[in-house]
Design a protein around this motif. Structure first.
Motif, PDB file in Angstrom:
ATOM      1  N   THR A  39      -1.333   4.522 -18.039  1.00 13.18           N
ATOM      2  CA  THR A  39      -0.976   4.482 -16.619  1.00 13.18           C
ATOM      3  C   THR A  39      -1.000   3.032 -16.162  1.00 13.18           C
ATOM      4  O   THR A  39      -1.664   2.185 -16.788  1.00 13.18           O
ATOM      5  CB  THR A  39      -1.963   5.285 -15.736  1.00 13.18           C
ATOM      6  OG1 THR A  39      -3.236   4.645 -15.763  1.00 13.18           O
ATOM      7  CG2 THR A  39      -2.072   6.744 -16.173  1.00 13.18           C
ATOM      8  N   ASP A  64       5.684   6.877 -11.787  1.00 14.29           N
ATOM      9  CA  ASP A  64       5.487   5.547 -11.218  1.00 14.29           C
ATOM     10  C   ASP A  64       6.508   4.557 -11.784  1.00 14.29           C
ATOM     11  O   ASP A  64       6.881   4.616 -12.950  1.00 14.29           O
ATOM     12  CB  ASP A  64       4.062   5.070 -11.552  1.00 14.29           C
ATOM     13  CG  ASP A  64       3.576   3.966 -10.636  1.00 14.29           C
ATOM     14  OD1 ASP A  64       4.294   3.612  -9.680  1.00 14.29           O
ATOM     15  OD2 ASP A  64       2.475   3.454 -10.879  1.00 14.29           O
ATOM     16  N   SER A  66       6.848   0.701 -12.616  1.00 20.66           N
ATOM     17  CA  SER A  66       5.926  -0.419 -12.816  1.00 20.66           C
ATOM     18  C   SER A  66       6.462  -1.748 -12.280  1.00 20.66           C
ATOM     19  O   SER A  66       5.716  -2.720 -12.233  1.00 20.66           O
ATOM     20  CB  SER A  66       5.575  -0.560 -14.294  1.00 20.66           C
ATOM     21  OG  SER A  66       6.720  -0.906 -15.030  1.00 20.66           O
ATOM     22  N   HIS A  69       4.334  -3.538  -9.797  1.00 21.75           N
ATOM     23  CA  HIS A  69       3.017  -3.886 -10.344  1.00 21.75           C
ATOM     24  C   HIS A  69       3.043  -5.143 -11.220  1.00 21.75           C
ATOM     25  O   HIS A  69       1.992  -5.679 -11.557  1.00 21.75           O
ATOM     26  CB  HIS A  69       2.453  -2.708 -11.138  1.00 21.75           C
ATOM     27  CG  HIS A  69       2.294  -1.474 -10.305  1.00 21.75           C
ATOM     28  ND1 HIS A  69       1.299  -1.325  -9.371  1.00 21.75           N
ATOM     29  CD2 HIS A  69       3.039  -0.341 -10.246  1.00 21.75           C
ATOM     30  CE1 HIS A  69       1.425  -0.141  -8.781  1.00 21.75           C
ATOM     31  NE2 HIS A  69       2.477   0.463  -9.294  1.00 21.75           N
TER      32      HIS A  69
END
Length: 180
Positions: A39, A64, A66, A69
């Protein structure tokens, strides 16, 4: 000096376990000390604990994305090489990945030699791509805008400044290749 002292630490953030296992084996054989997170949250936590020299992160991890991030990873690891992997390659996501701090961007399935070249900065997959035709660039841009608008053709056409029927015609005609 032990052999592990020569190893470079690599963090793989990938949710597909089978693909992750293959990459971990291949990269370990190339001398990387590999760690895995499935994750984004676990990856960021592990990155802060390990301070790896290399990070390979999948763009889509579960539900999600990424891409946002990468900025946090870059802030946490300013000297690390960060490579984004994706099964959904496009010009728009490549540009966003690089803007967010990724050093390179590779499409899945990834060849081990290409991944290592990207990690070591020997050849950038983004900059070494063949010349892309304007038709292909337009197609990629239309697809990204359409995706952003959840497939709504009318809204996408307005954003792109074209008539809805023109957009529908363009969606039917996919460009042939990267050069044509």
């Amino acid at each position: 000096m032990s052999q592990t002292a020569h190893l470079q630490t690599l963090l793989l953030i990938e949710d597909e376990q089978a693909f992750a296992n293959i990459l971990l084996i291949r990269l370990s054989r190339q001398g990387y000390q590999c760690h895995h997170a499935d994750t984004v949250e676990a990856g960021i936590k592990l990155a802060s604990e390990l301070s790896p020299q290399y990070v390979v992160v999948d763009m889509k991890i579960g539900n999600d994305n990424s891409l946002p991030h990468i900025t946090a990873l870059r802030a946490l690891l300013p000297q690390a090489k960060i490579v984004l992997l994706t099964g959904y390659a496009s010009i728009a996501t490549a540009v966003e990945a690089i803007k967010n701090g990724a050093d390179d961007y590779l499409a899945k399935p990834v060849d081990t030699a290409a991944l290592i070249a990207a990690l070591e900065g020997k050849q950038s997959a983004v900059s070494s791509e063949q010349t892309i035709s304007t038709a292909r660039l337009e197609w990629e841009h239309i697809q990204q805008t359409l995706k952003t608008n959840d497939g709504n053709i009318s809204v996408t056409a307005r954003q792109l400044g074209m008539h809805r029927r023109t957009l529908q015609r363009k969606l039917v005609k996919k460009p042939k290749g990267e050069n044509g």
